[in-house]
Design a protein around this motif. Structure first.
Motif, mmCIF file in Angstrom:
data_model
loop_
_atom_site.group_PDB
_atom_site.id
_atom_site.type_symbol
_atom_site.label_atom_id
_atom_site.label_comp_id
_atom_site.label_asym_id
_atom_site.label_seq_id
_atom_site.Cartn_x
_atom_site.Cartn_y
_atom_site.Cartn_z
ATOM 1 N N THR A 169 -3.958 2.625 6.740
ATOM 2 C CA THR A 169 -3.899 2.925 5.309
ATOM 3 C C THR A 169 -3.926 1.654 4.478
ATOM 4 O O THR A 169 -4.622 1.577 3.459
ATOM 5 N N GLU A 170 -3.174 0.630 4.902
ATOM 6 C CA GLU A 170 -3.136 -0.623 4.157
ATOM 7 C C GLU A 170 -4.527 -1.269 4.111
ATOM 8 O O GLU A 170 -4.970 -1.764 3.067
ATOM 9 N N MET A 190 -6.749 0.643 1.684
ATOM 10 C CA MET A 190 -6.484 0.362 0.268
ATOM 11 C C MET A 190 -7.009 -1.004 -0.142
ATOM 12 O O MET A 190 -7.514 -1.180 -1.249
ATOM 13 N N THR A 204 1.929 5.613 1.133
ATOM 14 C CA THR A 204 2.301 4.297 1.637
ATOM 15 C C THR A 204 3.539 3.865 0.869
ATOM 16 O O THR A 204 3.489 3.690 -0.354
ATOM 17 N N HIS A 217 6.934 1.355 0.342
ATOM 18 C CA HIS A 217 7.538 0.057 0.605
ATOM 19 C C HIS A 217 9.012 0.123 0.193
ATOM 20 O O HIS A 217 9.322 0.330 -0.990
ATOM 21 N N TYR A 226 5.888 4.445 -8.648
ATOM 22 C CA TYR A 226 4.582 4.723 -8.051
ATOM 23 C C TYR A 226 3.534 3.809 -8.668
ATOM 24 O O TYR A 226 3.625 3.432 -9.839
ATOM 25 N N ASP A 227 2.529 3.454 -7.868
ATOM 26 C CA ASP A 227 1.406 2.669 -8.359
ATOM 27 C C ASP A 227 0.369 3.630 -8.941
ATOM 28 O O ASP A 227 -0.280 4.373 -8.200
ATOM 29 N N VAL A 268 0.903 5.356 -3.439
ATOM 30 C CA VAL A 268 1.542 4.079 -3.130
ATOM 31 C C VAL A 268 2.833 3.984 -3.933
ATOM 32 O O VAL A 268 2.833 4.187 -5.153
#
Length: 409
Positions: free
Chosen positions: A36-37, A40, A184, A186, A308-309, A338
């Motif tokens: 996923t990273e 993106m 995703t 963090h 959230y992004d 994200v």
């Protein structure tokens, strides 16, 4: 016909093997393969085109703006002074409130500071893609395992192993559901994660906030009893873990709700309670008024900030516009979800501090960490009118500026 099945069965075998070993098993054990990273990063490098927003709103207070208007007058610094230019402030604020006020814009999708080709979600999707099929499959498996797993654990005797298995089932299933949303996440400052017997409070953007937080730790949920599929999930979860569900009539009994929450918090062997004190979904640009009930229970408060992004997907749930199914489809057709989660140091009520002041202090801490606007407005304004007491509060502010502190006499 035999030739058809001879081709289909190997394809299905490869399909399920890939889903299980590349997605489900890593999700269950909290392992990321980095797919996923990488996905993106490639999206950002190939599609990002920015146009900066040039218009910024002025957030000065009433006193500051009126003093600015009076700056060239000889009596501008004296209290009790009235000038006709004061009318300009209220006229401008009135026009701004009609065009774009500080409250109603919190109940619509966040406006991006910059525009890019990743923007939002393909919500006008017309076809079921391979990616969407995988995500729907994962979500269905996660919910099914949650119901089946918690039901089976519920039949075990009340020993320590039951609590351990219950937490394991909850976290594993939520992690599978998170993969189904292309999430995703963090996590920051994990040493501050909520502990047993405490209360976890967080800003609220979406129903998936629960999935986001439960990926890293297990919580006791608080909410109203539902019917249908949600009711099935609630009853299954309650068999294995002491969640707190209220009937609709009980929700109106504030004393009963508070007492049940106090009983849970006083038992230091039980999971921390997860509460969203705003009481409604806000679009992740601000934090609105925290209801004081969550801060009258006592015990330790563990604040959590969720941000959230917005460039990858709009996580805000506008319940007046989208049903739950439509909303989940929007999430699944986003580029990705994200999210950053900050665990903040535990907080307790200070001596002489009432529940309202304590709630505001916690709210300010969350807003500061998440880079959100700290608003005093009640999220209930989404469906209700402004209270007369709030109007009177603004009138008193200006009255004190014009007449002075003796205006109350």
């Amino acid at each position: 016909m035999e030739g058809f099945w001879a081709v289909v069965f190997p394809v299905l075998r490869i399909w399920f093997t890939s889903v299980v070993f590349l997605i489900m098993l890593p999700a269950m054990f909290g392992i990321s393969l980095g797919i996923t990273e990488t996905y993106m990063k490639l999206l950002i490098k190939s599609l990002e085109v920015r146009i900066l927003r040039l218009i910024q709103r002025d957030n000065s207070s009433l006193e500051q703006e009126i003093e600015e208007l009076r700056r060239n007058r000889p009596k501008s610094a004296e209290r009790g002074d009235f000038t006709l230019s004061d009318v300009l402030y209220f006229t401008r604020k009135g026009i701004e409130s009609i065009v774009e006020d500080d409250v109603t814009q919190r109940f619509t999708s966040e406006e991006l500071v910059s525009w890019n080709l990743l923007t939002r979600t393909n919500y006008n999707f017309q076809y079921i893609s391979l990616r969407l099929t995988v995500l729907i499959t994962l979500t269905a498996i996660g919910l099914s395992w949650l119901v089946i797993g918690t039901t089976m654990v519920g039949f075990l005797p009340n020993f320590r192993v039951k609590g351990w298995l219950s937490e394991l089932v909850h976290v594993m299933c939520y992690r599978i559901c998170a993969r189904g949303l292309s999430a995703t996440i963090h996590y920051h400052n994990k040493q501050n994660r909520p502990k047993r017997g405490g209360i976890c409070v967080a800003n609220h953007t979406s129903p998936i906030d629960v999935v986001i937080l439960a990926n890293d730790s297990c919580y006791a949920m608080v909410g109203q009893v539902h019917g249908g599929l949600m009711g099935v999930v609630q009853r299954a979860m309650e068999r294995s873990c002491p969640h707190i569900w209220f009937e609709r009539a009980e929700m109106r009994d504030r004393h009963l709700v508070t007492q049940r929450l106090k009983d849970h918090v006083n038992d230091k062997t039980k999971l921390p309670i997860l509460i969203f004190p705003e009481g409604t979904c806000i679009n992740n640009t601000s934090v609105m008024m925290f209801k004081k009930g969550s801060f009258e229970i006592g015990g330790t408060i563990y604040p959590v900030a969720i941000k959230y992004d917005p460039q990858f997907g709009d996580a805000f749930w506008n319940s007046s516009k989208y049903s739950m199914v439509s909303y989940l489809l929007r999430m699944m057709t986003s580029w990705a979800i994200v999210c950053n989660v900050w665990y903040l140091p535990p907080m307790t009520q200070k001596e002489g501090e009432d529940a309202v002041d304590f709630a505001n202090r916690v709210k300010s801490t969350i807003a500061h960490q998440g880079g959100l606007v700290d608003l005093a407005w009640d999220g209930g304004l989404k469906r209700a009118k402004v209270k007369d007491s709030l109007k009177e509060q603004q009138q008193k502010k200006y009255s004190h500026m014009v007449v002075g502190d003796d205006s109350s006499d």
